[in-house]
Design a protein around this motif. Structure first.
Motif, PDB file in Angstrom:
ATOM      1  N   PRO A   6     -11.899   2.496 -22.151  1.00 36.63           N
ATOM      2  CA  PRO A   6     -11.158   3.816 -22.980  1.00 36.63           C
ATOM      3  C   PRO A   6     -11.642   3.287 -23.999  1.00 36.63           C
ATOM      4  O   PRO A   6     -11.935   2.394 -24.634  1.00 36.63           O
ATOM      5  N   ASP A   7     -11.849   4.613 -24.700  1.00 35.40           N
ATOM      6  CA  ASP A   7     -12.082   4.926 -25.915  1.00 35.40           C
ATOM      7  C   ASP A   7     -10.949   4.535 -26.947  1.00 35.40           C
ATOM      8  O   ASP A   7     -10.448   5.583 -26.760  1.00 35.40           O
ATOM      9  N   ARG A   8     -11.521   3.661 -27.617  1.00 34.96           N
ATOM     10  CA  ARG A   8     -10.657   2.721 -28.163  1.00 34.96           C
ATOM     11  C   ARG A   8      -9.493   3.473 -30.118  1.00 34.96           C
ATOM     12  O   ARG A   8      -8.515   4.017 -30.564  1.00 34.96           O
ATOM     13  N   SER A   9     -10.713   4.760 -30.723  1.00 34.22           N
ATOM     14  CA  SER A   9     -10.530   5.301 -31.295  1.00 34.22           C
ATOM     15  C   SER A   9     -10.199   6.266 -30.701  1.00 34.22           C
ATOM     16  O   SER A   9      -9.229   7.223 -32.011  1.00 34.22           O
ATOM     17  N   GLN A  10      -9.788   6.488 -29.465  1.00 34.24           N
ATOM     18  CA  GLN A  10      -8.812   7.332 -29.844  1.00 34.24           C
ATOM     19  C   GLN A  10      -7.482   7.831 -30.007  1.00 34.24           C
ATOM     20  O   GLN A  10      -6.106   7.674 -29.045  1.00 34.24           O
ATOM     21  N   TYR A  11      -6.931   6.198 -30.090  1.00 37.49           N
ATOM     22  CA  TYR A  11      -5.457   5.721 -29.395  1.00 37.49           C
ATOM     23  C   TYR A  11      -4.579   6.623 -30.929  1.00 37.49           C
ATOM     24  O   TYR A  11      -5.425   6.779 -32.651  1.00 37.49           O
ATOM     25  N   PRO A  12      -3.413   6.313 -30.954  1.00 37.10           N
ATOM     26  CA  PRO A  12      -2.553   7.162 -32.073  1.00 37.10           C
ATOM     27  C   PRO A  12      -2.165   6.216 -32.729  1.00 37.10           C
ATOM     28  O   PRO A  12      -2.172   5.113 -32.459  1.00 37.10           O
ATOM     29  N   GLY A  18       6.908   0.645 -35.159  1.00 36.92           N
ATOM     30  CA  GLY A  18       6.119   0.026 -33.897  1.00 36.92           C
ATOM     31  C   GLY A  18       6.172   1.212 -33.210  1.00 36.92           C
ATOM     32  O   GLY A  18       4.770   1.391 -32.045  1.00 36.92           O
ATOM     33  N   SER A  19       6.479   2.661 -33.197  1.00 41.50           N
ATOM     34  CA  SER A  19       6.680   3.743 -32.166  1.00 41.50           C
ATOM     35  C   SER A  19       5.633   4.299 -32.192  1.00 41.50           C
ATOM     36  O   SER A  19       4.569   4.183 -33.764  1.00 41.50           O
ATOM     37  N   LEU A  20       4.531   5.242 -31.533  1.00 47.92           N
ATOM     38  CA  LEU A  20       3.746   5.736 -31.499  1.00 47.92           C
ATOM     39  C   LEU A  20       3.617   6.905 -32.031  1.00 47.92           C
ATOM     40  O   LEU A  20       4.911   7.554 -31.793  1.00 47.92           O
ATOM     41  N   GLU A  21       2.582   7.446 -32.768  1.00 47.78           N
ATOM     42  CA  GLU A  21       3.202   9.326 -33.150  1.00 47.78           C
ATOM     43  C   GLU A  21       1.973   9.881 -32.522  1.00 47.78           C
ATOM     44  O   GLU A  21       0.960   9.646 -33.352  1.00 47.78           O
ATOM     45  N   PHE A  22       2.692  11.150 -31.701  1.00 48.43           N
ATOM     46  CA  PHE A  22       1.889  11.942 -31.257  1.00 48.43           C
ATOM     47  C   PHE A  22       2.396  13.182 -31.624  1.00 48.43           C
ATOM     48  O   PHE A  22       3.608  13.627 -32.379  1.00 48.43           O
ATOM     49  N   ASP A  23       0.548  13.916 -32.281  1.00 50.66           N
ATOM     50  CA  ASP A  23       0.962  15.170 -32.847  1.00 50.66           C
ATOM     51  C   ASP A  23       0.093  15.977 -30.951  1.00 50.66           C
ATOM     52  O   ASP A  23      -1.146  15.983 -30.992  1.00 50.66           O
ATOM     53  N   LEU A  24       1.344  16.024 -30.247  1.00 54.39           N
ATOM     54  CA  LEU A  24       0.813  17.278 -29.362  1.00 54.39           C
ATOM     55  C   LEU A  24       0.176  18.321 -29.586  1.00 54.39           C
ATOM     56  O   LEU A  24      -0.291  19.009 -29.413  1.00 54.39           O
ATOM     57  N   ALA A  25       0.299  18.807 -30.263  1.00 57.55           N
ATOM     58  CA  ALA A  25      -0.283  20.216 -31.493  1.00 57.55           C
ATOM     59  C   ALA A  25      -1.714  20.301 -30.952  1.00 57.55           C
ATOM     60  O   ALA A  25      -2.673  20.666 -31.036  1.00 57.55           O
ATOM     61  N   SER A  26      -2.142  18.935 -31.383  1.00 59.56           N
ATOM     62  CA  SER A  26      -4.012  18.199 -31.735  1.00 59.56           C
ATOM     63  C   SER A  26      -4.803  19.225 -30.812  1.00 59.56           C
ATOM     64  O   SER A  26      -5.306  18.736 -30.874  1.00 59.56           O
ATOM     65  N   LEU A  47       8.359   8.589 -14.700  1.00 59.29           N
ATOM     66  CA  LEU A  47       7.111   8.188 -15.395  1.00 59.29           C
ATOM     67  C   LEU A  47       6.567   9.470 -16.112  1.00 59.29           C
ATOM     68  O   LEU A  47       6.354  10.556 -15.958  1.00 59.29           O
ATOM     69  N   GLU A  48       7.051   9.167 -17.498  1.00 59.56           N
ATOM     70  CA  GLU A  48       7.101  10.785 -18.743  1.00 59.56           C
ATOM     71  C   GLU A  48       5.618   9.776 -19.295  1.00 59.56           C
ATOM     72  O   GLU A  48       6.438   8.777 -19.866  1.00 59.56           O
ATOM     73  N   LEU A  49       4.530  10.192 -18.957  1.00 63.58           N
ATOM     74  CA  LEU A  49       3.502   9.442 -19.671  1.00 63.58           C
ATOM     75  C   LEU A  49       2.971  10.187 -20.777  1.00 63.58           C
ATOM     76  O   LEU A  49       2.314  11.829 -20.713  1.00 63.58           O
ATOM     77  N   THR A  50       2.284   9.172 -21.759  1.00 68.36           N
ATOM     78  CA  THR A  50       1.779  10.766 -22.512  1.00 68.36           C
ATOM     79  C   THR A  50      -0.043   9.874 -22.619  1.00 68.36           C
ATOM     80  O   THR A  50       0.118   8.273 -22.712  1.00 68.36           O
ATOM     81  N   VAL A  51      -0.622  11.423 -22.579  1.00 70.02           N
ATOM     82  CA  VAL A  51      -1.964  10.495 -22.009  1.00 70.02           C
ATOM     83  C   VAL A  51      -2.982  11.024 -23.545  1.00 70.02           C
ATOM     84  O   VAL A  51      -3.105  12.279 -23.761  1.00 70.02           O
ATOM     85  N   CYS A  52      -4.026   9.989 -23.246  1.00 71.50           N
ATOM     86  CA  CYS A  52      -5.389  10.807 -23.625  1.00 71.50           C
ATOM     87  C   CYS A  52      -6.757  10.804 -22.951  1.00 71.50           C
ATOM     88  O   CYS A  52      -6.927   9.687 -22.825  1.00 71.50           O
ATOM     89  N   GLY A  53      -6.946  11.697 -22.816  1.00 68.58           N
ATOM     90  CA  GLY A  53      -8.155  12.078 -21.550  1.00 68.58           C
ATOM     91  C   GLY A  53      -6.871  11.402 -20.123  1.00 68.58           C
ATOM     92  O   GLY A  53      -6.439  12.645 -19.986  1.00 68.58           O
ATOM     93  N   ASP A  54      -7.766  10.828 -19.636  1.00 67.52           N
ATOM     94  CA  ASP A  54      -7.499   9.725 -18.644  1.00 67.52           C
ATOM     95  C   ASP A  54      -6.261   8.997 -18.726  1.00 67.52           C
ATOM     96  O   ASP A  54      -6.605   7.878 -17.975  1.00 67.52           O
ATOM     97  N   GLU A  55      -6.808   8.359 -20.287  1.00 66.68           N
ATOM     98  CA  GLU A  55      -6.188   7.178 -20.508  1.00 66.68           C
ATOM     99  C   GLU A  55      -4.901   6.957 -20.489  1.00 66.68           C
ATOM    100  O   GLU A  55      -4.037   8.180 -21.633  1.00 66.68           O
ATOM    101  N   VAL A 369       0.219   1.198 -20.454  1.00 67.95           N
ATOM    102  CA  VAL A 369      -0.695   1.758 -21.424  1.00 67.95           C
ATOM    103  C   VAL A 369      -1.553   1.275 -21.394  1.00 67.95           C
ATOM    104  O   VAL A 369      -2.348  -0.155 -21.004  1.00 67.95           O
ATOM    105  N   GLY A 370      -3.016   1.944 -22.179  1.00 68.34           N
ATOM    106  CA  GLY A 370      -4.075   1.755 -21.527  1.00 68.34           C
ATOM    107  C   GLY A 370      -4.748   1.486 -19.920  1.00 68.34           C
ATOM    108  O   GLY A 370      -6.170   1.656 -19.881  1.00 68.34           O
ATOM    109  N   VAL A 371      -4.073   1.967 -18.452  1.00 65.91           N
ATOM    110  CA  VAL A 371      -4.604   2.568 -17.532  1.00 65.91           C
ATOM    111  C   VAL A 371      -4.564   3.496 -17.829  1.00 65.91           C
ATOM    112  O   VAL A 371      -3.925   5.449 -17.879  1.00 65.91           O
ATOM    113  N   ASN A 372      -5.363   3.980 -16.330  1.00 68.11           N
ATOM    114  CA  ASN A 372      -5.921   5.290 -16.059  1.00 68.11           C
ATOM    115  C   ASN A 372      -5.081   6.078 -15.066  1.00 68.11           C
ATOM    116  O   ASN A 372      -4.340   5.057 -14.565  1.00 68.11           O
ATOM    117  N   ILE A 373      -5.044   7.435 -15.549  1.00 69.14           N
ATOM    118  CA  ILE A 373      -3.786   7.756 -14.909  1.00 69.14           C
ATOM    119  C   ILE A 373      -4.102   7.553 -13.056  1.00 69.14           C
ATOM    120  O   ILE A 373      -2.955   7.084 -12.918  1.00 69.14           O
TER     121      ILE A 373
END
Lengths: 392, 599
Positions: A6-12, A18-26, A47-55, A369-373
């Motif tokens: 995974p590319d950690r720089s992509q993390y929200p 402690g919760s994560l901020e997702f800007d889905l519009a981005s 499962l309601e998944l939020t993915v960033c790329g394949d992660e 979290v952190g797993v490939n789809i």
């Protein structure tokens, strides 16, 4: 050893709570639902998944698609009328419901199932364990695209269902272990046919080992994947093979022995790596333990003797005020029934502790979290969960 | 990861050379296992429509529905279970709990139909192809969800009881009664069969709950003679009890007795509501047996002034003067009668109607008169020698025994008859012989064979235990008289009792003759009513039916002021007399209050 890094720089970014901020519009994140109707989900949950790329960067588990209100139903049924209901709480391995419920009723009513019935109960529970694992192995392989294992194990499971059918009169919902004992003894020639079935299952298991476990693809997809850290075991209430694969040897059959397990010779199977592969392997080896237990039981169980304790007229069976918790080691971990009675003819409260409740919700959300789809299905199946027991 | 991990998966290819494991035609080639829980079967002849299957079904998949062509009869509601396969979960609790073992399951499991309603059917009534299937789930013999045996009740041993008239059975303890009450499945077949329609399942439930006051209240709703019926009722309810089909019937009679035993007598008045305000109407009842006193009890509670006239010096009718004390202690009768008296009933014993007081006077002095005379005259065999003074009627001897009169206990006696009265006199004579001579020498000769005996099985068993000799299928031919003294009874073997039309016409095997020695012969072949008090004119005016006073459905005779109830109308039976007492009281109340049409 996952191929995907995974590319950690992509993390929200994390918010103060402690919760994560997702800007889905981005366009950076995508909501993806896996389930409730999806080949990669175990039973009816989602499962309601939020993915960033394949992660997967975030996951929420959603249950409730299978809620039939068993626990509440039982509060409006007499003690004997609950007996046909309980098995439906876990379809692939229903017998633990029958055993735990019957045992809880017996404890509060002050009766004891006869010796022979206790052996037959143990036999049924081990037969069910083999079946449950067979179903799991097919699912685990199938979740990673290996369909043939499921065909073989389904065949083996079907042979065991034949044995269930001739012993209990039904293939799936056996409804055989009822408060007081069991319905009947072994049919004539059962031992011989069971031995044939066990041998066939052993042959299948040898093939499963060769094709599924000595398999570069399977290992690549599962080794090092979905690790349950040992410190999570207590935090999340992890039990059964999920805990034993992490090196935490928990087995109710040994720790709080019940039925005739103290008289049987076996050692709980465990592993160390706590990944998907180890969990699958622990279950594979556990099948052999159960096969051995079935053989021990058939060789040593009493051939004669009563099968039912004297029970009062079940139509107006009132049980004194009390409460009890009865547990057993099912194929997924600790299965338990908490039964409260108030002196009436109906349970005041029945609470079912299905191990899937602890494994398939909070723990899964953390692990995923952190797993490939593509690995989500395999990871989820590796926890061996049956949604009906989550939402009783 | 090794080379093996790369190569090993290819071993799966060996399956290419294996035969398939699937069944080619599973719809045809795959019968269910021997104990498979498949489609239901029901034997409609064995089924009694008790509905226990419907009660236990947690899915509501079973409805009891009228079966075409069947009429309700005693012990069979004529209802049969209809099963809805849209609801059934195949748990087979219905089979497990079935009281007759009529319900079972076949090993069939394939049924295709376009019509969804087809899957709601009545097994055994709607014919199905699996009706003749032998395999499938049947309740194993040992597997019972309802206990089959009665708790053991203590009783006097034969050698202990033969020496006295002490009551034989102990009655249930609280634990025993609860265990017995637990066996009831509350099907209610007994209610329909009981002549008084007592609320049996609910008073049994009261025993389970330990609520004896409620139990007593339920008893008194339908029967003011629960003390008596709790001991000597003919318990027709038990003969139809669902539990009796695969086990012992629930001991309903003993459970009734248990309730009255448990409530202190002083509390009876608290349990029973006081009578209604006085109506100003008066009713005379002739005869203080169960029918007369039940009618008196009901009418008094409805506010009518009731006077009961009893010829003998103590009330109770045949329950006192016919039934021996070892079956029904006299103080038990007194308790029941005292409750009835406490409702304001004016009970006048020792006042025979037809003497100082005539029936006409009663008619003039009351708004209604009830005849409840009972059957107090023994019938005669009219065989040669039966007019000898030492040939006696059982009812006369029993009355004398109750009164404590010495009728000259014979050293050896022969009883003619096979009913409960014959057993009563035989066992009474046995006790008197034991007390007087130390030995029992009583022979009972009955027309019926043991398979068709009229007396209760318990009576026969206990008679044997007490040393009474019972000979079945013996027809009395003559009383043997030697030197003017009764020496015995001559009997022939009975070949049949009824002719082809079912009429009473015994035929005998004359070659099989026996002489039963005895200095007294007792006839116990039935009773009739002494209607002398009616007088000739009234007898002439009244309508009769085969020697019995004819009454309408409410108990009214052809004379509007005169009503009749009890054994004299219905034949001998305590609980039927009680039921008749209720019936006539309801009829009179309706007549007196002008609500006859609604009665």
């Amino acid at each position: 050893m996952a191929l995907y890094t995974p590319d950690r720089s992509q993390y929200p970014a994390a918010l103060p709570d402690g919760s994560l901020e997702f800007d889905l519009a981005s366009g950076k994140y995508l909501k993806l639902w896996q389930g409730p109707q999806h080949p990669g989900i175990t039973g009816n949950m989602s499962l309601e998944l939020t993915v960033c790329g394949d992660e997967i960067v975030h996951a929420r588990t959603h249950v409730g698609y299978l809620h039939r209100g068993f626990e509440k139903l039982m509060e409006r049924r007499t003690f004997i009328q609950c007996f046909p209901i309980v098995c439906r709480i876990c379809v692939p391995e229903p017998d633990f419901n029958e055993y735990c419920y019957a045992q809880a009723v017996e404890e509060l009513a002050g009766i004891e199932a006869p010796e022979r019935a206790r052996w037959i109960r143990t036999l049924i529970l081990e037969m069910g364990r083999i079946n449950s694992y067979m179903m799991y192995l097919g699912g685990q392989a199938g979740s990673l695209g290996q369909a043939v294992i499921g065909q073989w194990t389904t065949y083996g499971r079907d042979l065991m269902l034949d044995r269930f059918e001739e012993l209990t009169g039904a293939r799936i919902y056996h409804m055989f272990i009822l408060p007081g004992g069991v319905r009947d003894g072994l049919p004539d020639g059962f031992e011989t046919r069971m031995e044939e079935t066990l041998r066939e299952i052993e042959r299948i298991m040898a093939d499963v080992e060769d094709v599924m476990f000595h398999n570069a693809v399977f290992k690549t997809r599962t080794v090092g994947q979905g690790i349950i850290r040992p410190e999570w075991i207590e935090d999340y209430g992890v039990t059964g093979p999920n805990a034993r694969a992490a090196g935490v040897v928990k087995d109710v059959r040994k720790d709080q022995p019940y039925l005739v397990y103290p008289e049987l010779d076996f050692e709980p199977v465990s592993g160390t790596d706590s990944d998907v592969f180890t969990r699958a392997d622990v279950r594979r080896r556990d099948v052999h333990v159960s096969i051995d237990l079935v053989r021990q039981i058939l060789a040593r169980m009493p051939k004669d003797g009563p099968l039912m304790a004297k029970v009062p007229n079940v139509l107006h069976w009132k049980i004194p005020k009390g409460e009890t918790y009865v547990r057993g080691e099912c194929s997924r971990g600790e299965y338990g029934y908490y039964l409260v009675t108030d002196g009436s003819g109906y349970p005041r409260r029945v609470n079912v502790r299905g191990p899937s409740y602890t494994h398939a919700m909070a723990l899964l959300e953390k692990m995923i979290v952190g797993v490939n789809i593509a690995d989500v299905a395999g990871l989820m199946v590796s926890l061996h969960t049956y949604p009906p027991e989550i939402e009783r | 990861m090794s080379l093996k991990d790369v190569l090993s998966p290819f071993t799966a290819w060996k399956y290419v050379f294996r035969d398939p494991v699937t069944i080619e035609n599973p719809l045809r080639d795959r019968p269910g296992a021997a104990r498979y829980r498949g489609f239901h079967k029901n034997d409609p002849e064995l089924c009694i429509g008790c509905g226990t299957c419907e009660t236990i079904c947690q899915n509501g998949a079973i409805d009891m529905v009228p079966a075409p062509g069947r009429d309700p009869r005693q012990g069979d509601s004529a209802l049969r279970p209809r099963i809805d396969y849209g609801r059934c979960c195949w748990c087979a609790l219905c089979v497990d709990v079935c009281m007759t073992k009529s319900l079972s399951m076949s090993n069939e499991y394939i049924w295709v139909d376009r019509d969804p309603d087809a899957f709601r059917f009545t097994p055994g009534i709607d014919s199905k192809r699996w009706d003749s299937a032998e395999l499938g789930y049947h309740r194993p013999e040992h597997h019972r969800l309802v206990p089959e045996h009665r708790p053991h009740m203590g009783e006097l041993e034969p050698e202990e009881r033969i020496g006295s008239f002490a009551e034989i059975v102990d009655g249930y303890t609280v634990e025993q009664a609860r265990a017995e009450a637990d066996r009831c499945v509350s099907c209610g077949l007994c209610i329909a069969t009981c002549p008084a329609h007592m609320d049996i399942p609910n008073y049994i439930a009261a025993i389970r709950d330990g609520d004896y006051r409620h139990g007593l209240e339920l008893l008194y709703r339908t029967n003011p003679f629960s003390e008596i019926c709790g001991r000597v009722c003919t318990h027709k309810c038990e003969t139809v009890c669902a539990a009796g089909h695969t086990g012992e019937p629930v001991a309903i009679r003993w459970l009734k007795r248990h309730i009255v035993d448990q409530v202190p007598y002083e509390q009876y008045r608290d349990v029973l509501a006081p009578p209604a305000p006085a109506t100003g109407r008066t009713v005379a009842v002739v005869g203080a047996g169960p029918a007369g006193l039940t009618a008196a009890f009901d009418l008094a509670r409805l506010g009518h002034a009731v006077t009961v006239y009893e010829a003998l010096d103590k009330p109770g009718g045949m329950t006192r003067w016919g039934i021996p004390e070892y079956r029904l202690p006299y103080d038990i009768i007194d308790r029941d009668v005292d409750v009835i008296r406490s409702m304001g009933v004016d009970l006048r014993c020792g006042q025979r109607i037809g003497g100082d007081v005539t029936l006409g006077q009663l008619r003039d002095g009351h708004d209604a008169v009830v005849l409840a005379l009972g059957l107090q005259m023994g019938r005669a065999t009219r065989i040669p020698g039966s007019d000898h003074p030492d040939v006696r009627k059982a009812v006369d001897l029993l009355r004398q025994a109750t009164a404590g009169e010495d009728f000259g206990t014979p050293q050896q006696a022969v009883v003619i008859g096979g009913g409960n009265v014959a057993m009563d006199i035989a066992r009474t004579l046995a006790r008197l012989q034991k007390q007087a001579f130390g030995t029992v020498r009583v022979t009972v000769t009955a027309l019926e064979d043991f398979a068709h005996f009229l007396a209760d099985p318990d009576e026969i068993k206990e008679s044997f235990e007490e040393g009474v000799v019972i000979l079945d299928a013996r027809g009395p031919q003559a009383v043997v008289i030697e030197d003017g003294e009764v020496a015995g009874l001559k009997t022939w073997k009975v070949k049949s009792i009824f002719d082809e039309q079912g009429r009473f016409a015994p035929s005998y095997d004359e070659t099989d003759e026996m002489i039963h020695p005895g200095s007294m012969v007792v006839e116990a072949i039935g009773q009739m009513t002494d209607t002398a008090l009616l007088g000739e004119d009234l007898t002439e005016k009244l309508a009769w039916n085969r020697g019995r006073l004819q009454v309408d459905a409410k108990g009214r005779t052809s004379e509007p002021w005169l009503w009749a109830a009890g054994d004299m109308v219905r034949g001998p039976d305590v609980v039927s007399a009680v039921a008749d007492g209720h019936r006539v009281a309801a009829g009179i109340h309706a007549a007196l209050t002008g609500k006859e049409d609604q009665a």
